[in-house]
Design a protein around this motif. Sequence first.
Motif, PDB file in Angstrom:
ATOM      1  N   ASP A  83      36.404 -19.522 -23.891  1.00 19.97           N
ATOM      2  CA  ASP A  83      35.713 -20.230 -22.677  1.00 19.97           C
ATOM      3  C   ASP A  83      36.269 -21.451 -22.532  1.00 19.97           C
ATOM      4  O   ASP A  83      36.394 -22.486 -23.203  1.00 19.97           O
ATOM      5  N   ILE A  84      37.395 -21.482 -21.462  1.00 15.21           N
ATOM      6  CA  ILE A  84      38.219 -22.901 -21.308  1.00 15.21           C
ATOM      7  C   ILE A  84      37.480 -23.636 -20.198  1.00 15.21           C
ATOM      8  O   ILE A  84      37.315 -22.886 -18.793  1.00 15.21           O
ATOM      9  N   PRO A  85      36.845 -24.583 -20.331  1.00 10.05           N
ATOM     10  CA  PRO A  85      35.910 -25.178 -19.204  1.00 10.05           C
ATOM     11  C   PRO A  85      36.473 -25.519 -17.973  1.00 10.05           C
ATOM     12  O   PRO A  85      37.591 -25.989 -17.915  1.00 10.05           O
TER      13      PRO A  85
ATOM     14  N   GLU B 279      36.349 -28.133 -29.064  1.00  8.32           N
ATOM     15  CA  GLU B 279      35.015 -28.727 -29.487  1.00  8.32           C
ATOM     16  C   GLU B 279      34.031 -27.854 -28.922  1.00  8.32           C
ATOM     17  O   GLU B 279      32.949 -27.693 -29.791  1.00  8.32           O
ATOM     18  N   GLU B 280      33.873 -27.252 -27.810  1.00 10.82           N
ATOM     19  CA  GLU B 280      33.110 -26.404 -27.471  1.00 10.82           C
ATOM     20  C   GLU B 280      33.187 -25.063 -28.258  1.00 10.82           C
ATOM     21  O   GLU B 280      31.921 -24.403 -28.487  1.00 10.82           O
ATOM     22  N   LEU B 281      34.175 -24.624 -28.504  1.00 13.98           N
ATOM     23  CA  LEU B 281      34.324 -23.383 -29.460  1.00 13.98           C
ATOM     24  C   LEU B 281      33.603 -23.646 -30.750  1.00 13.98           C
ATOM     25  O   LEU B 281      32.954 -22.755 -31.049  1.00 13.98           O
TER      26      LEU B 281
ATOM     27  N   GLN C 155      39.494 -10.983 -29.622  1.00 13.87           N
ATOM     28  CA  GLN C 155      38.144 -11.325 -29.399  1.00 13.87           C
ATOM     29  C   GLN C 155      37.464 -11.612 -30.847  1.00 13.87           C
ATOM     30  O   GLN C 155      37.530 -11.042 -31.719  1.00 13.87           O
ATOM     31  N   LEU C 156      36.913 -12.967 -30.857  1.00  9.64           N
ATOM     32  CA  LEU C 156      36.577 -13.616 -31.993  1.00  9.64           C
ATOM     33  C   LEU C 156      35.376 -12.804 -32.788  1.00  9.64           C
ATOM     34  O   LEU C 156      34.460 -12.558 -31.823  1.00  9.64           O
TER      35      LEU C 156
ATOM     36  N   GLU D  38      29.373 -18.832 -38.912  1.00 10.96           N
ATOM     37  CA  GLU D  38      29.316 -19.227 -40.231  1.00 10.96           C
ATOM     38  C   GLU D  38      30.256 -20.583 -40.537  1.00 10.96           C
ATOM     39  O   GLU D  38      30.085 -21.371 -41.277  1.00 10.96           O
ATOM     40  N   ILE D  39      31.590 -20.146 -39.712  1.00 12.47           N
ATOM     41  CA  ILE D  39      32.610 -21.380 -39.844  1.00 12.47           C
ATOM     42  C   ILE D  39      32.028 -22.593 -38.912  1.00 12.47           C
ATOM     43  O   ILE D  39      32.227 -23.762 -39.493  1.00 12.47           O
ATOM     44  N   ARG D  40      31.271 -22.633 -38.010  1.00 12.69           N
ATOM     45  CA  ARG D  40      30.773 -23.754 -37.384  1.00 12.69           C
ATOM     46  C   ARG D  40      29.858 -24.498 -38.394  1.00 12.69           C
ATOM     47  O   ARG D  40      29.949 -25.588 -38.532  1.00 12.69           O
ATOM     48  N   SER D  41      28.896 -23.670 -38.938  1.00 11.51           N
ATOM     49  CA  SER D  41      28.198 -24.256 -40.186  1.00 11.51           C
ATOM     50  C   SER D  41      28.891 -24.888 -41.192  1.00 11.51           C
ATOM     51  O   SER D  41      28.429 -25.950 -41.656  1.00 11.51           O
ATOM     52  N   GLN D  42      29.910 -24.457 -41.593  1.00 13.67           N
ATOM     53  CA  GLN D  42      30.550 -25.176 -42.883  1.00 13.67           C
ATOM     54  C   GLN D  42      31.355 -26.145 -42.629  1.00 13.67           C
ATOM     55  O   GLN D  42      31.214 -27.383 -43.320  1.00 13.67           O
TER      56      GLN D  42
END
Length: 326
Positions: A117-119, A143-145, A297-298, A305-309
Motif C-alpha cells: 500500500d503506497i499511502p 515505514e508503514e510496511l 504478494q508478500l 515475523e520480520i517486523r517483530s525481529q
Amino acid sequence: MESRFDRRKKKRKWLRYTIITFLVLMLLPISYTAYLYTKASDITENAQVSLDRGEKSDKREETIDPEKDNFSILFVGIDSRDGEAKGSLSDALMVATFNKTDDTVTLLSIPRDSYVDIPGHGMDKINHAHLVGGLELTVKTTEELLDIPLDYVVRGNFQAFKTAIDELGGVEIDIEDQYVVDQIAKETHGKVVLDTGKQQLDGEEALAYARTRKADSDLMRGERQMQIIQSSIGKMKSFSSVSKYDGLLESLEGNLSLNLSFNEVLSYVPYMTKVKEVDKLQLSGYDYQPGSTYYLQLDEQQLEEIRSQLKKELELEKGENKQFSS
C-alpha cells in the motif's frame, strides 16, 4: 680551512632543516586528515535532503541520539546515470538496523516488485513509491510496511556504487551458481566474465552481479546485493590508512542524497569499525498477476515475523522502549 664558526653555522643550518622536515612530516597526516574532514563535511552538506516530517520519524516519540541509541537507515538505490533522481523508480531497497548493545547490523532486502500500500496511491509495486513521491513517499511507504521508524535515508545511484567498490579495493564474493555467471556474461555481452567460487570483484563486476535479474529471481538479486554490502562493511573495517578515504569520498560526490548531518555520520564511524555480525533478512512471497502486471504478494506471516525481529533489534517492542509510537 673551515673555521669552527663556519662548522657551527653549518651544523645549526642542518639542525634547522632537520627540524623543519620532521615537523612537515608530522603535520602532513594532520593536514590531510583535516582536508578529508572538510571534504567529507562539504560532500555531506551538498547531499543533504530534508523530509517533511523533520528530523524525527513519526514513529518516534523522541528524537534519537545516534551516539547512544539504536537506529535504522533506509538505503534507496536508483538507476540514474545522469544524476537526476526525480521521476525514477527505486531499483534497490534495503533497510539496515544498527544494534549498539550487541554491535550487530541487520540488513533487510525488500524486493522491488513487492505489492504494498503506497499511502495516497493505493496498492502497487513498492518501487513506484519513489517514482510518484521521491524519498518522502518511499520512506513513508516502507515505514508503514515494516511498522518501524526509519531514522535516516540514504539514496545513491549505481555510478556511486561502482566507484565506491573500486575505492574499497573490490569485494570478495562466493558465487555458487554457474548459470548466474553465464547470464552475467550474456547480459554484459562478454564484458564481465566471472567464475564460480570465491573471487574478488571490482566495481563493474560487482554491479553486474548485483543487478542481474534474469539469472534467477528478484529475491536472489536482493540476496546478492546484501552479500556485496556485507563484504563492503568488512572492507571498511580494515581501512588502515586515512588516505584510502579520499577516493571513496570522491565517488560519493554528486551521487548521494541523505538526511544525516556530517556529525551524525562521524558518530557512526566508531560503531562500524566494531560491528561483530551482519545478519541478512529478505521479504518473500508468491507470484501475483491479476492482469498484465506482475507483483510479488508478500507472505504476511513472514512479514509479521520480520517486523517483530526488527523491533527487537531496535529495542522497540511495545512496553520495552518509550520511544516507539505505533
